[in-house]
Design an enzyme around this catalytic site. Structure first.
Site, PDB file in Angstrom:
ATOM      1  N   CYS A  69      27.515   9.234  66.774  1.00  0.00           N
ATOM      2  CA  CYS A  69      27.370   7.781  66.974  1.00  0.00           C
ATOM      3  C   CYS A  69      28.096   7.263  68.210  1.00  0.00           C
ATOM      4  CB  CYS A  69      27.841   7.029  65.738  1.00  0.00           C
ATOM      5  SG  CYS A  69      29.612   7.257  65.369  1.00  0.00           S
ATOM      6  N   HIS A 109      32.572   4.851  62.711  1.00  0.00           N
ATOM      7  CA  HIS A 109      31.187   4.636  63.143  1.00  0.00           C
ATOM      8  C   HIS A 109      31.152   3.612  64.272  1.00  0.00           C
ATOM      9  CE1 HIS A 109      26.880   4.842  63.047  1.00  0.00           C
ATOM     10  NE2 HIS A 109      26.800   3.522  62.970  1.00  0.00           N
ATOM     11  N   ASP A 124      21.281   0.279  66.247  1.00  0.00           N
ATOM     12  CA  ASP A 124      21.953   1.549  65.986  1.00  0.00           C
ATOM     13  C   ASP A 124      21.000   2.708  66.227  1.00  0.00           C
ATOM     14  OD1 ASP A 124      23.513   3.649  65.012  1.00  0.00           O
ATOM     15  OD2 ASP A 124      24.364   2.433  63.399  1.00  0.00           O
TER      16      ASP A 124
END
Length: 259
Positions: A69, A109, A124
């Site tokens: 991420c 994250h 995302d």
């Protein structure tokens, strides 16, 4: 047009001449998901590095690798800025469905908030195969894509003020939590992303430092590879194959372009 802008477009198959608008973000997110795998190989192979615009560009856009991420969303963040969007990086905490609680190893994250015409959206491209493929408004409205339904609930948790919920196509009958995030706590320095990488690489409770994991969306579902299995979802049908080292290397190259 910057080198990053040119290389990102080349990697995902988007023409240099195409103007990115809010209305084409769905396409941008879809192309990114299809082109760049979510994978932890540099973590399990102990090949961590100092996270920066240049180093992530080298990894993802020059060497054509994937990432986690804090790499994938950082790359998308810089691309959005290059194309005139009002984007910010934030950190969140992923929900552990096996124990029914959020991870306790920190805000590991990294994701993106984008403001457009007074409205804020979550974007995302670094959440494994759980990608919304669309901007998700912070208003609570449900968005649907070929990957399922997604919404954001305003809810005060120990780690933030909003929660991303999802109902993945062919997989979930009910809504489930993806992660919580703090919309007010912006990432202002790349050292925060290095902190995330350190936790993921070194913490005993990290889900990504035990064995290789590669996953990527496809036109008809998704594929996931570990060193012991290969799982494919095609039009809602799952097949799983037990594999050895030789087959792992073959599948990593065939499905993820990694040698």
């Amino acid at each position: 047009m910057s080198e990053l802008n040119v290389l990102f477009r080349k990697r995902i198959g988007m023409p240099e001449s195409e103007t990115i608008t809010f209305d084409t973000l769905d396409r941008l997110l879809d192309l990114t998901a299809l082109a760049i795998p979510f994978e932890n190989l540099c973590i399990v192979e102990e090949g961590t590095y100092v996270i920066s615009r240049r180093s992530v560009m080298e990894k993802i856009l020059v060497r054509n690798e994937g990432g986690l991420c804090y790499e994938l969303n950082l790359m998308l963040y810089f691309f959005l800025l290059e194309n005139g969007f009002d984007a910010k990086l934030i950190r969140g905490v992923v929900y552990r469905h096996d124990v029914g609680a959020y991870y306790t190893i920190g805000r590991t994250h990294a994701t993106i908030l984008l403001t457009y015409e007074g409205q804020t959206y979550l974007l995302d491209t670094g959440f494994g195969s759980n990608l919304p493929l669309k901007p998700v408004p912070l208003t609570g409205e449900t968005v649907s894509s070929r990957n399922g339904e997604f919404r954001i609930k305003k809810e005060q948790t120990e780690y933030g003020d909003y929660v991303l919920e999802m109902k993945l196509r062919h997989k979930d009958k009910d809504w489930r939590i993806g992660y919580t995030f703090d919309s007010q706590k912006l990432v202002t320095d790349e050292t925060e992303l290095n902190e995330i990488q350190t936790i993921i690489a070194e913490h005993e409770q990290s889900p990504f430092n035990k064995s290789p994991l590669l996953t990527q969306l496809t036109e008809r579902g998704n594929v996931t590879l570990t060193n012991s299995s290969f799982t494919q979802w095609v039009d809602g049908v799952m097949t799983k194959e037990t594999i050895d080292d030789e087959r792992y290397k073959e599948l990593a190259k065939q499905h993820f372009g990694l040698s």
